[in-house]
Design an enzyme around this catalytic site. Structure first.
Site, PDB file in Angstrom:
ATOM      1  CE  LYS A   1      28.099  44.043  39.636  1.00 35.79           C
ATOM      2  NZ  LYS A   1      29.251  44.311  40.503  1.00 35.79           N
ATOM      3  CG  ASN A   2      28.249  47.874  41.080  1.00 37.85           C
ATOM      4  OD1 ASN A   2      28.282  46.702  41.459  1.00 37.85           O
ATOM      5  ND2 ASN A   2      29.111  48.373  40.199  1.00 37.85           N
TER       6      ASN A   2
ATOM      7  CB  CYS B   1      40.149  41.097  41.784  1.00 35.34           C
ATOM      8  SG  CYS B   1      39.625  42.669  41.144  1.00 35.34           S
TER       9      CYS B   1
ATOM     10  NE  ARG C   1      38.033  46.343  42.875  1.00 33.35           N
ATOM     11  CZ  ARG C   1      36.809  45.954  42.533  1.00 33.35           C
ATOM     12  NH1 ARG C   1      36.638  44.812  41.935  1.00 33.35           N
ATOM     13  NH2 ARG C   1      35.775  46.711  42.803  1.00 33.35           N
TER      14      ARG C   1
ATOM     15  CG  ASP D   1      32.113  49.255  36.453  1.00 34.58           C
ATOM     16  OD1 ASP D   1      33.297  48.907  36.606  1.00 34.58           O
ATOM     17  OD2 ASP D   1      31.321  49.416  37.401  1.00 34.58           O
TER      18      ASP D   1
ATOM     19  NE  ARG E   1      31.789  38.622  40.479  1.00 38.58           N
ATOM     20  CZ  ARG E   1      32.757  39.500  40.663  1.00 38.58           C
ATOM     21  NH1 ARG E   1      33.889  39.362  40.023  1.00 38.58           N
ATOM     22  NH2 ARG E   1      32.616  40.520  41.490  1.00 38.58           N
TER      23      ARG E   1
HETATM   24  N1  EPU Z   1      41.111  52.434  46.284  1.00 39.34           N
HETATM   25  C1  EPU Z   1      42.143  52.497  47.184  1.00 39.34           C
HETATM   26  N2  EPU Z   1      41.848  52.312  48.511  1.00 39.34           N
HETATM   27  C2  EPU Z   1      40.595  52.088  48.974  1.00 39.34           C
HETATM   28  C3  EPU Z   1      39.538  52.029  48.027  1.00 39.34           C
HETATM   29  C4  EPU Z   1      39.829  52.217  46.691  1.00 39.34           C
HETATM   30  O1  EPU Z   1      43.292  52.695  46.821  1.00 39.34           O
HETATM   31  O2  EPU Z   1      40.398  51.951  50.179  1.00 39.34           O
HETATM   32  C5  EPU Z   1      41.394  52.646  44.844  1.00 39.34           C
HETATM   33  C6  EPU Z   1      41.017  51.420  43.996  1.00 39.34           C
HETATM   34  O3  EPU Z   1      42.055  50.462  43.988  1.00 39.34           O
HETATM   35  C7  EPU Z   1      40.758  52.050  42.647  1.00 39.34           C
HETATM   36  C8  EPU Z   1      40.148  53.407  43.014  1.00 39.34           C
HETATM   37  O4  EPU Z   1      40.534  53.663  44.365  1.00 39.34           O
HETATM   38  O5  EPU Z   1      41.954  52.225  41.967  1.00 39.34           O
HETATM   39  C9  EPU Z   1      38.642  53.503  42.906  1.00 39.34           C
HETATM   40  O6  EPU Z   1      38.056  52.358  43.493  1.00 39.34           O
HETATM   41  P1  EPU Z   1      36.619  52.364  44.170  1.00 39.34           P
HETATM   42  O7  EPU Z   1      36.802  52.192  45.642  1.00 39.34           O
HETATM   43  O8  EPU Z   1      35.825  53.529  43.722  1.00 39.34           O
HETATM   44  O9  EPU Z   1      36.014  51.019  43.565  1.00 39.34           O
HETATM   45  P2  EPU Z   1      35.034  50.052  44.330  1.00 39.34           P
HETATM   46  O10 EPU Z   1      34.195  50.840  45.237  1.00 39.34           O
HETATM   47  O11 EPU Z   1      35.805  48.904  44.874  1.00 39.34           O
HETATM   48  C10 EPU Z   1      33.032  50.231  42.665  1.00 39.34           C
HETATM   49  C11 EPU Z   1      32.250  49.277  41.816  1.00 39.34           C
HETATM   50  C12 EPU Z   1      33.118  48.801  40.672  1.00 39.34           C
HETATM   51  C13 EPU Z   1      33.536  50.028  39.862  1.00 39.34           C
HETATM   52  C14 EPU Z   1      34.261  51.029  40.768  1.00 39.34           C
HETATM   53  C15 EPU Z   1      34.633  52.319  40.079  1.00 39.34           C
HETATM   54  C16 EPU Z   1      30.726  48.281  43.372  1.00 39.34           C
HETATM   55  C17 EPU Z   1      30.288  47.090  44.121  1.00 39.34           C
HETATM   56  N3  EPU Z   1      31.811  48.161  42.631  1.00 39.34           N
HETATM   57  O12 EPU Z   1      34.166  49.508  43.134  1.00 39.34           O
HETATM   58  O13 EPU Z   1      32.313  47.953  39.859  1.00 39.34           O
HETATM   59  O14 EPU Z   1      34.386  49.648  38.824  1.00 39.34           O
HETATM   60  O15 EPU Z   1      33.431  51.349  41.892  1.00 39.34           O
HETATM   61  O16 EPU Z   1      33.509  52.921  39.566  1.00 39.34           O
HETATM   62  O17 EPU Z   1      30.067  49.296  43.418  1.00 39.34           O
HETATM   63  C18 EPU Z   1      31.867  46.148  38.429  1.00 39.34           C
HETATM   64  O18 EPU Z   1      30.657  46.293  38.685  1.00 39.34           O
HETATM   65  O19 EPU Z   1      32.288  45.415  37.496  1.00 39.34           O
HETATM   66  C19 EPU Z   1      32.850  46.852  39.236  1.00 39.34           C
HETATM   67  C20 EPU Z   1      34.121  46.491  39.313  1.00 39.34           C
END
Ligand code: EPU
Length: 427
Positions: A22-23, A116, A121, A306, A398
């Site tokens: 998915k990701n 969320c 996030r 995850d 999802r």
């Molecule tokens: N963060 C910030 N600012 C930003 C972006 C992130 O402060 O601009 C913080 C987030 O709040 C978090 C940390 O940085 O505390 C890491 O977040 P990241 O950006 O890596 O998460 P994401 O890209 O939003 C993806 C996956 C998530 C997975 C995380 C961590 C996708 C679509 N989603 O999220 O997957 O948990 O990386 O590995 O790739 C899931 O599939 O259930 C899921 C939540």
């Protein structure tokens, strides 16, 4: 709203095939916006988040079609480079269209995601990185508006902390920017590498994806391509833990064992037998309760956040006490109170869950709060005595493709119960 009815106590045995990631599929679909030629993706899972992303592509002007398991996206023109609130609020990964839209259309208007169940996030790092590439960004009325009428230009980006979709967003923008972009402290997740492989197949010039420094030489135009999405490592890990928690003997096929190495090491140390009979197959056997073993989530190649909820469910059945530390998200223990209702003995202290293993979990009525939390409740229900009813399984839909069918095929007593609305009920 559908529910799952699960009667625990059957050791799972047989084969569980893993779907496409998915990701990985989410950024791959967003990347299709970068070219006016058709892109064909294989192994995109049919889950709700993917349907949501497809509706975003269609909203922007792309055509999306499905034939024989392939997903074909053709973004000939982008008439409306926007992502509206109604869609973004259901899936934070919608912000993945920001980079591709501004790179291709010169402007983008994307609703800001709210918080969320697992944390705040924010997308501040996506925004700052796109500004480094020359986009002018304003945030007002709940939307991020990005403008780059003369195109983006390469730049040096260094993320303050590792962000997966942030790295993907800026990578997609950089491939069409003029000149060189260097992304420092980039996410090393396999999904980033998979996206880079798709972009390279579309004509992009990228080096270092999968490491913490990615270099991109911008090109003027990308073309169509065909690409197969990598296996879903979180689904694979969930299945391995399902085999272990149910005291089963399970074959997890069509997976990439390297991508779940951190989990496999923990499982072996905790007493499960995990071996690799073939390059893309893992077999898990676990005759009884595991030994308690501490775990801390980390960015890849560390233990995936995850899989934290699912591992915690297993540890709730362990001999001894384990300390589970969540370092990525600030609020990712929503499953704990539901597991406690099933007889688990867990205390939360800040970012740590202290789990005292119990020899018996009991079926109960519980509520799923997010995607991975729902998977942990399913795992606990597989071993619990009696019947568990899990409400709000739309969360699991999802991200897991036909999970109840896959589990039933290996012996789980699981049923989806479709909720029928009572006449005159409040809706
Ligand atoms: N963060 C910030 N600012 C930003 C972006 C992130 O402060 O601009 C913080 C987030 O709040 C978090 C940390 O940085 O505390 C890491 O977040 P990241 O950006 O890596 O998460 P994401 O890209 O939003 C993806 C996956 C998530 C997975 C995380 C961590 C996708 C679509 N989603 O999220 O997957 O948990 O990386 O590995 O790739 C899931 O599939 O259930 C899921 C939540």
């Amino acid at each position: 709203m559908d529910k799952f009815k699960i009667v625990g106590g059957t050791p799972l045995s047989g084969e569980m095939p893993v779907s496409g990631s998915k990701n990985s599929s989410l950024p791959a679909l967003a990347a299709c916006l970068l070219t006016d030629e058709p892109v064909t993706l294989h192994r995109v899972p049919r889950v709700k988040d993917i349907a949501t992303m497809e509706s975003l592509l269609e909203y922007a002007g792309a055509k999306v079609a499905h034939h024989n398991g392939k997903t074909c996206v053709h973004a000939r023109t982008l008439d409306r480079p926007e992502a509206p609130y109604d869609v973004v609020k259901t899936m934070r990964a919608s912000s993945l269209v920001l980079g591709p839209l501004v790179a291709r259309a010169g402007r983008a208007r994307v609703s800001m995601p709210g918080g969320c169940a697992i944390g705040a996030r924010p997308i501040n790092m996506h925004v700052a990185a796109l500004e480094k590439l020359g986009a002018t960004i304003e945030q007002a009325y709940g939307y991020v508006e990005a403008q780059a009428p003369d195109g983006l230009r390469g730049g040096n980006i260094h993320f303050d902390r590792i962000t997966v979709t942030g790295t993907e967003d800026v990578l997609m923008a950089a491939v069409l920017a003029k000149g060189e972009t260097v992304i420092g402290n980039a996410a090393r997740e396999p999904e980033v590498e998979d996206l880079a492989n798709l972009l390279i197949a579309m004509g992009a010039n990228i080096e270092g994806a999968g490491t913490s420094t990615i270099k991109v030489q911008g090109v003027e135009k990308l073309h169509g391509a065909e690409h197969t999405i990598i296996p879903d490592r979180i689904e694979a890990g969930t299945f391995l833990l399902a085999g272990a928690i149910s005291h089963g003997d399970l074959i997890v096929s069509d997976c990439n064992p390297e991508h779940v190495a951190a989990l496999v090491v923990k499982m072996q140390q905790a007493g499960a037998e995990v071996d690799q009979p073939q390059a893309d197959v893992l077999r898990v056997r676990c005759a009884g309760r595991p030994k308690a073993l501490d775990m801390k989530t980390e960015e890849y190649p560390g233990f995936a956040t995850d899989l934290q909820a699912q591992y915690l469910a297993w540890m709730a059945t362990a001999h001894g006490i384990s300390f589970i530390t969540e370092t990525i998200f600030e609020n990712r223990f929503m499953h704990v109170q539901e597991l406690v209702r099933m007889g688990a003995n867990i205390r939360i202290e800040g970012r740590q869950a202290i789990v005292a293993g119990e020899d018996l979990l009991m079926g109960a009525q519980v509520i799923a709060s997010d995607l991975r939390a729902s998977a942990s409740l399913v795992l606990a229900a597989l071993v619990a005595r009696g019947q568990t009813i899990i409400d709000r399984v739309y969360h699991i839909d999802r991200g897991y493709e036909r999970i109840e069918e896959k589990l039933a095929a290996v012996g789980a007593n699981i049923q989806r119960v479709q909720q029928t609305m009572r006449a005159g009920a409040d809706v």
